[in-house]
Scaffold this motif. Structure first.
Motif, short mmCIF file in Angstrom:
data_model
loop_
_atom_site.label_atom_id
_atom_site.label_comp_id
_atom_site.label_asym_id
_atom_site.label_seq_id
_atom_site.Cartn_x
_atom_site.Cartn_y
_atom_site.Cartn_z
N MET A 1 0.84 -1.21 0.00
CA MET A 1 0.00 0.00 0.00
C MET A 1 0.87 1.25 0.00
SD MET A 1 -3.05 -0.96 -0.26
CE MET A 1 -2.52 -2.40 -1.14
N GLY A 2 2.02 1.14 0.73
CA GLY A 2 2.97 2.26 0.75
C GLY A 2 3.50 2.53 -0.65
N VAL A 3 3.84 1.44 -1.38
CA VAL A 3 4.34 1.58 -2.76
C VAL A 3 3.26 2.25 -3.62
CG1 VAL A 3 5.00 0.29 -4.82
CG2 VAL A 3 5.96 -0.34 -2.61
N ILE B 1 16.33 12.89 -11.81
CA ILE B 1 17.29 12.19 -10.95
C ILE B 1 16.59 11.73 -9.67
CG2 ILE B 1 19.35 12.50 -9.49
CD1 ILE B 1 20.45 14.23 -11.79
N ALA B 2 15.75 12.65 -9.10
CA ALA B 2 15.05 12.31 -7.85
C ALA B 2 14.08 11.16 -8.07
CB ALA B 2 14.30 13.53 -7.32
N ALA B 3 13.61 10.99 -9.32
CA ALA B 3 12.64 9.90 -9.57
C ALA B 3 13.30 8.53 -9.63
CB ALA B 3 11.91 10.17 -10.89
N VAL B 4 14.65 8.51 -9.88
CA VAL B 4 15.33 7.21 -10.02
C VAL B 4 15.12 6.32 -8.77
CG1 VAL B 4 17.58 6.06 -10.28
CG2 VAL B 4 17.00 8.05 -11.70
N PRO B 5 15.44 6.83 -7.56
CA PRO B 5 15.21 5.95 -6.38
C PRO B 5 13.74 5.55 -6.23
CG PRO B 5 15.79 8.18 -5.69
CD PRO B 5 16.04 8.12 -7.16
N GLY C 1 13.84 -1.77 4.40
CA GLY C 1 14.16 -0.44 4.96
C GLY C 1 14.87 0.42 3.93
N GLY C 2 15.81 -0.20 3.17
CA GLY C 2 16.53 0.52 2.13
C GLY C 2 15.56 1.03 1.08
N GLY C 3 14.66 0.14 0.64
CA GLY C 3 13.68 0.52 -0.38
C GLY C 3 12.80 1.67 0.11
N VAL C 4 12.32 1.51 1.38
CA VAL C 4 11.45 2.55 1.96
C VAL C 4 12.22 3.87 2.06
CG1 VAL C 4 10.31 3.27 4.09
CG2 VAL C 4 9.93 0.97 3.20
N GLY C 5 13.49 3.75 2.49
CA GLY C 5 14.32 4.96 2.66
C GLY C 5 14.49 5.72 1.36
N ILE C 6 14.85 4.94 0.30
CA ILE C 6 15.09 5.68 -0.98
C ILE C 6 13.77 6.17 -1.57
CG2 ILE C 6 17.31 4.58 -1.48
CD1 ILE C 6 15.90 2.85 -3.55
N ALA C 7 12.68 5.44 -1.33
CA ALA C 7 11.37 5.89 -1.83
C ALA C 7 10.99 7.21 -1.16
CB ALA C 7 10.31 4.83 -1.57
N LEU C 8 11.12 7.23 0.21
CA LEU C 8 10.76 8.45 0.94
C LEU C 8 11.70 9.59 0.57
CD1 LEU C 8 9.94 7.03 4.51
CD2 LEU C 8 8.34 7.77 2.75
N GLY C 9 13.02 9.25 0.47
CA GLY C 9 14.01 10.27 0.09
C GLY C 9 13.70 10.84 -1.28
N GLY C 10 13.41 9.93 -2.25
CA GLY C 10 13.14 10.35 -3.62
C GLY C 10 11.90 11.23 -3.68
N VAL C 11 10.81 10.75 -3.05
CA VAL C 11 9.56 11.52 -3.11
C VAL C 11 9.74 12.86 -2.38
CG1 VAL C 11 7.11 11.54 -2.48
CG2 VAL C 11 8.16 9.44 -3.29
N GLY C 12 10.47 12.82 -1.22
CA GLY C 12 10.74 14.06 -0.48
C GLY C 12 11.53 15.04 -1.36
N ALA C 13 12.52 14.49 -2.08
CA ALA C 13 13.34 15.34 -2.95
C ALA C 13 12.48 15.93 -4.07
CB ALA C 13 14.48 14.52 -3.53
N VAL D 1 13.10 2.61 -8.47
CA VAL D 1 13.87 1.42 -8.07
C VAL D 1 13.32 0.80 -6.77
CG1 VAL D 1 16.16 0.61 -7.36
CG2 VAL D 1 15.94 2.19 -9.27
N SER D 2 12.80 1.69 -5.90
CA SER D 2 12.43 1.24 -4.55
C SER D 2 11.45 0.05 -4.50
CB SER D 2 11.88 2.41 -3.74
OG SER D 2 10.67 2.85 -4.28
N PRO D 3 10.38 -0.02 -5.37
CA PRO D 3 9.45 -1.16 -5.24
C PRO D 3 10.16 -2.51 -5.35
CG PRO D 3 8.50 0.51 -6.65
CD PRO D 3 9.91 0.95 -6.40
#
Ligand code: C2E
Ligand code: MG
Ligand code: MG
Length: 877
Positions: free
Chosen positions: A82-84, A225-229, A197-209, A232-234
């Motif tokens: 659901m987060g994805v 560039i911000a969309a790349v993570p 956790g890595g996936g969640v981190g880069i997803a949140l980082g990417g969306v935050g960016a 990849v995150s899912p």
């Protein structure tokens, strides 16, 4: 990736895993190259990976649910899915939203995604097991997030941060911080947690960016560039979540709630926030409202988190103390004493049961070498076992039980059995743990049982089983000697009958005592049964025989009991332990020797030998066959003529018994008579002989008489004379035609009875003969005392060499003396056993009128005897 179907071929799996991110990245590259509008590429790429990721995560959740049949384990993957989806939606909507609303939309999406991701991570297996723990993780994450947000807020650019950017920064910080806390605290499925956790981190980082770039209207390449993570995150999240499927990675052992304190982790943001605040103070000098609110909001979260932590600490402390109390009561109430022994074999600790079980205090034991606590004779074994345990890796090769005597607190030696377990691998113990059990009671019981099983209850001697064991043990010794003595008491049955069983038992007990007192220390005395005893001696034949003699003397001493003096006699049989096929055979042999001793008379000792065995077997056969021989028609009489020595005319005959048995052949009287006497069938046989003899002679020439042998036992029977009278009447025989012979050697102590009976016979008119005179004693006193008509001189006196000294050296044959005495007493003389003409001449010369012997005529069956008569007997004129 395991979320894809396992049936897919390898290339298809690679396409399935890497395909969507690759396609998404290709779309982003196209946008970067200007081939696609940025937002459209962004939305398309995110839509593709988010849709695929969400679908696969939901499928994974359903699969876990189907396997485990519970809602719990699948929910982590479900919330992550659901987060994805939330992440994807927040980007996919961008092309359709007006420019001003894009940053807030992303912030809102980010908030939703952060919450769902955090829940998903918390619900992963091994992340946190209780609601308290989950809340603690959240508060840890929130305080960490606030600290980061505080630092971000204070750092430049000052004050100009748009609301959407601020919101994204805050939400992103919270999400990231909480995810980090959860992942760091995970105790099982760590790799899965790290991937998720890595996936969640880069997803949140990417969306935050993306949110920040949109808020600050950044360049489009920055968006790409911000969309790349984000795209990849899912794949990462799915990869992690798939690892939580049961069996993929086993959970490591450990205390899941051991990480109660968050301080080490919280120190980092606290230091960052403090540094940022200090920097801000130096450069700006004052804090605005937002900074103060952010700073203050850390406090309630930390307080709330600590309240939960304290509650949990209390709960665990209670659990621990309960567990400790359980263990303490188990250890101190246990039936075993536990000792912790270091590698140097020194006792480090002993359980409180020591005082209760063995009266041992810590001062007695702790600090001393373990083998020193044991009996000096056992210490070496104990030491060897402990050293072996210390040096052996293989647990199966270690000794299971260590028997040893332990000195208790009162100085007494106690039988114990110990088990040693090597717990050097366990850091908290790092020693050998010895469990010691007091087995004294069991040993006592075993000894009692052994005693009961191997001891005769009345005499306290060994019983038959123990005797057999002793013989077997002695026989197994290399080059062994030794003998078995079997002792039979005679007369005990009479004691029991006459004086009662108590007296009989008292005699047996005294026999046991005398046996014990007589045998050597290495000998074993036993009671076999009733009145049968035995001794196993290790000594050789000579000493064994001497022991038998001593036993005979000791056991035949009178038994002086209260109110009774008992006399018994014994028979002792000896057999060497070395002989025979086995233990049973040794006993059988000694028993045969004992029987032989019994047959030979009172208080005899006999060795076993093979001839003896033959005789005994023969004897047993006779004993088996003899009863009923008369009724079966197996008895027969042969007749030996008695002739006049001057004219060779038959005057009479002697009836001699023969037993013709189908299996034993013809048995002579010398063999069968003792058996018949022992079996008590002599009377029955004698009656048959008398009747048969009378029947035969009644048919013969009336001048002839017939002599019949009787044994003293027959003669002594009170009805013997009347029976003879009845037989004479029945066979219509005149009494003077019958002669009753009694052997001189067998006329013993019972002479008055013999005299009475012989006189009774004479009164009937039956004549009496003294048989075998001179074979044994040649007592002239017998001649005078016994009422005898005929004297049968044994062949022992007929030999020429038998002389007597008379008148200063002139030798005169003894037969002459006997004949002259007999004649003087008015007896008829028959010379027996005449085997040669010379003997016949000598008998004739001595004055014997009648003779009997092989030289005259051999004993023959009735028909041949009748033929002999027809030939020899001159017809009366
Ligand atoms: P006995 O009464 O002295 O009988 C004579 C025994 O000497 C017989 O042995 C006979 O075969 C044997 N004999 C006869 N002539 C000669 C000879 O020239 N040389 C030698 N060496 N032996 C000779 P048998 O039949 O074996 O009987 C042995 C003994 O058994 C008898 O000795 C008698 O005491 C006893 N006996 C025999 N029949 C009976 C019986 O029916 N009842 C009882 N109670 N005793 C019997
Ligand atoms: Mg005779
Ligand atoms: Mg005789």
């Amino acid at each position: 990736m395991s979320s894809t179907s396992p049936q897919l071929p390898p290339y298809a799996r690679i396409v399935a895993i890497a395909g969507p991110p690759a396609a998404a990245l290709a779309a982003l590259v196209c946008a970067a190259a200007g081939l696609l509008p940025t937002l459209t590429a962004l939305a398309a790429a995110t839509a593709l990976t988010a849709a695929v990721g969400t679908a696969r995560l939901v499928r994974l959740a359903l699969r876990i649910h189907a396997r485990v049949h519970s809602f719990g384990p699948c929910r982590g993957a479900g919330y992550l899915g659901m987060g994805v989806l939330a992440t994807g939606l927040s980007v996919v909507l961008l092309p359709f939203a007006p420019a001003g609303a894009r940053a807030p939309i992303v912030s809102v999406g980010l908030a939703f995604a952060a919450v769902l991701y955090v829940i998903g991570l918390l619900l992963l297996p091994g992340a946190a097991t209780t609601t308290h723990a989950r809340l603690r993780r959240c508060f840890d994450g929130v305080s960490l997030g606030i600290s980061i947000a505080f630092a971000v807020w204070l750092l430049p650019p000052q004050g100009g941060m748009p609301a959407a950017a601020l919101a994204s920064a805050l939400v992103g910080s919270f999400g990231l911080a909480t995810a980090t806390v959860i992942v760091l605290r995970v105790v099982a499925y760590r790799r899965a947690a790290w991937l998720c956790g890595g996936g969640v981190g880069i997803a949140l980082g990417g969306v935050g960016a993306i949110s920040m770039i949109l808020a600050y209207r950044g360049p489009s390449w920055a968006l790409l560039i911000a969309a790349v993570p984000v795209v990849v995150s899912p794949a990462l999240i799915l990869g992690g979540a798939a690892r939580t499927e049961a069996g993929v990675e086993p959970a490591p052992v450990g205390e899941p709630e051991s990480h109660l304190s968050a301080y080490p982790l919280l120190t980092i943001p606290a230091v960052v926030a403090t540094l940022a605040a200090a920097w801000h103070l130096i450069t700006v000098g004052q804090f605005d409202k937002t900074a103060i609110v952010l700073g203050l909001s850390v406090i309630p979260t930390v307080v709330a988190r600590e309240v939960f932590a304290v509650a949990d600490v209390r709960r665990y402390a209670r659990q621990l103390s309960t567990q400790e109390a359980h263990f303490r009561s188990l250890v101190s109430g246990a039936g075993d004493l536990t000792m912790v022994v270091g590698e140097d074999l020194v006792v480090r600790w002993q359980s409180p049961a020591a005082a209760r079980l063995f009266g041992l205090s810590d001062a007695d034991v702790v600090g001393r070498a373990f083998p020193d606590l044991m009996h000096p004779e056992d210490a070496a074994d104990v030491l060897a076992v402990l050293n072996q345990t210390l040096s052996t890796e293989d647990e199966d090769a270690r000794p299971a039980l260590v028997p040893a005597r332990l000195r208790d607190g009162h100085g007494a030696w106690r039988d114990t059995e110990s088990t040693v377990s090597d717990q050097r691998d366990i850091p908290e113990v790092a020693a050998l743990v010895v469990h010691i059990r007091d087995v004294g009671e069991r040993r006592r019981l075993e000894r009692t049982l052994h005693k009961l099983a191997f001891t005769d209850q009345l005499t306290g001697l060994a019983n038959r089983r123990e005797l057999m064991r002793t013989i077997a043990t002695q026989r197994s010794v290399e080059g062994h000697t030794g003998a078995l003595l079997v002792i039979d008491l005679h007369g005990l049955a009479g004691v029991n009958d006459a004086r009662g069983r108590e007296v009989g038992d008292a005699v047996l007990i005294e026999v046991g005592r005398r046996l014990r007192a007589t045998v050597g220390t290495d000998d074993v005395a036993a009671r076999l049964a009733g009145d049968e005893f035995a001794v196993v001696t290790v000594e050789g034949p000579v000493v064994a025989y001497a022991l038998g003699t001593r036993l005979l003397t000791a056991l035949t001493e009178p038994y002086l009991l209260p109110g009774a003096t008992v006399h018994i006699y014994v028979s002792v049989g000896l057999a060497e332990l070395a002989g025979g096929d086995g233990v049973d055979d040794v006993l059988r042999r000694a028993d045969l020797a004992r029987r032989r001793a019994g047959q030979l008379g009172r208080n005899r000792i006999e060795w076993y030998d093979a001839y003896l065995e033959e005789q005994l077997v023969r004897r047993m056969d006779l004993e088996r066959e003899l009863p009923g021989a008369a009724t079966r028609g197996e008895l027969d009489l042969v007749f030996q003529p008695i002739l006049g020595l001057h004219d060779g005319q038959p005057v009479g005959a002697e009836a001699l018994l023969r037993w013709r048995n189908p299996s034993l052949g013809t048995v002579l009287p010398s063999e069968l008579l003792p058996v018949a006497e022992d079996l008590g069938v002599i009377g029955e046989i004698g009656q048959w002989v008398l009747q048969e003899a009378c029947r035969r002679i009644a048919a013969w020439d009336p001048r002839l008489w017939l002599s019949v042998n009787v044994s003293p036992a027959e003669l002594a029977a009170p009805d013997f004379v009347s029976h003879v009278a009845a037989t004479l009447v029945a066979s219509r025989l005149s009494p003077e035609r019958l002669v009753i012979e009694i052997a001189e050697g067998r006329v013993g102590a019972d002479t008055p009875t013999v005299v009475t009976q012989l006189a009774g016979l004479r009164a009937l008119g039956v004549r009496t003969a003294l048989d075998d005179f001179g074979a044994a004693q040649a007592s002239l006193a017998h001649l005078r005392r016994l009422p005898i008509d005929i004297l049968k001189v044994d062949r022992a006196l007929v030999g020429e060499h038998v002389t007597t000294r008379q008148n200063g050296g002139l030798a005169k044959p003894l037969i002459d003396v006997v004949v002259s005495v007999g004649r003087r007493l008015g007896m008829e003389i028959i010379a027996e056993g005449l085997e040669s003409g010379a003997q016949i001449d000598q008998a004739r010369a001595a004055g014997c009128q009648l003779g009997q012997g092989f030289a005259l005529a051999r004993p023959a069956p009735a028909e041949r005897f009748e033929a002999f008569l027809a030939e020899r007997l001159t017809q009366p004129n």
